[in-house]
Design a protein around this motif. Sequence first.
Motif: not given
Length: 304
Positions: A54-56, A62-67
Motif C-alpha cells: 500500500g505504501a508503494f 502521490l509522489g509521481q515516483g514513476l515520472k
Amino acid sequence: MGHWGWLIAIYLFLGGLGAGAYLASFAAEKGLLGKKTNLDRLGYVVSGPIVAFGAFLLIFDLGQGLKKPWLIINMFLNFSSVMTWGIYILSAFICVAFIKAFFLWKKRQAPAVISYLGAILALATAAYTGMLLAVVEGIPFWNSYLMPVVFVVSALSTGLSLTSLLAHFFEKQQVHEMRVSQVHLGLVATEIVALAAFFALIYSGSQGTIAKISANMLLTESLSIPFWLLLVIIGLVGPLAFYLLQARSNKKVLLTSGDQNSALNSERGGIGLLLCDGAVMVGGLTLRCLIIFAALPVWNGILS
C-alpha cells in the motif's frame, strides 16, 4: 480529482487492512479474543507485506515516483506535511511488523516491546489513512474529525475478517471462539454509528454546501447503488444481522446444554461466517473508494 483515484483508494484500504490484521493477532495473543484462538499468528505475518504494498502505491502515485523519482526524497523532508509524518509511521510499522513475523518464522517469542510497539504503530497507521484525507481543507467532504474515526473502526473490522479467513484456510487447528464474533459485532455496530454521525455532521451544515453535494452523491445520486448495496447492505447490515443471530443462537445453546464447547462448535458450523468475513472486506474497500470518488473540491461549487 486528478491523482486521487483508484490507487489511493486501494492504498487506504490496504493500509487499514494490514494495520487491522496486526491488531487482530495482537488482541488474540493477549487473550482479548478468547482463551483459545487460532488468530494469534497470521495477522502478524501478512500485516507488513500488505502495508508495504500500500505504501508503494501511495509513494508512486502521490509522489509521481514513476515520472519524477527524485520527488520521493522531498516527501521525507517536508515535516509540516501530514503525508510526511505518515511515511515515517508507515516505514516504522512495516519494519516492526517484519521483525515480529521473523520471530514467528523462527518459532521464537518476540520481545514484548516489539509486539506493543507494533500495536501502537498499527493504530497510528490506521488513523493516518483517515488523517490523510481529513486535513485536506479544499475538500469539505473529507475535512472532518470523524474521518479518522471511521477509518480506524473499519480497519479493525476488516483486519479481523482477513485474519479469520486466513486462519480458516491456513491454520491446522480450527478453534472458534464466541468472543471473536462478539468483538466483530461491536466493531460493525460502531462503524454504523460512526458513519451515521459522519453524515449527520455533514447535513447539519457545518461542513458547507459542497460536502452536502458529495453526501447526496452517495445517498441518492450517482454513487448510491454501490453505497447502499456494497457498503451498507453487504458490508454492514448483513454482517451485523449475522452476528446478532449467531449471538442469540450461542446463548440458547449455553442455556440449554450448559456446555460452552457446544456453543463454540456451533458458532462457525457453516460457510456463513466465511461469507460474512468476505462481506466485511468488500464493504471496507467500497467505503474507501466511495469516499475518494464522492470528493468535490470547493471551487467546483463556486464555478458551477
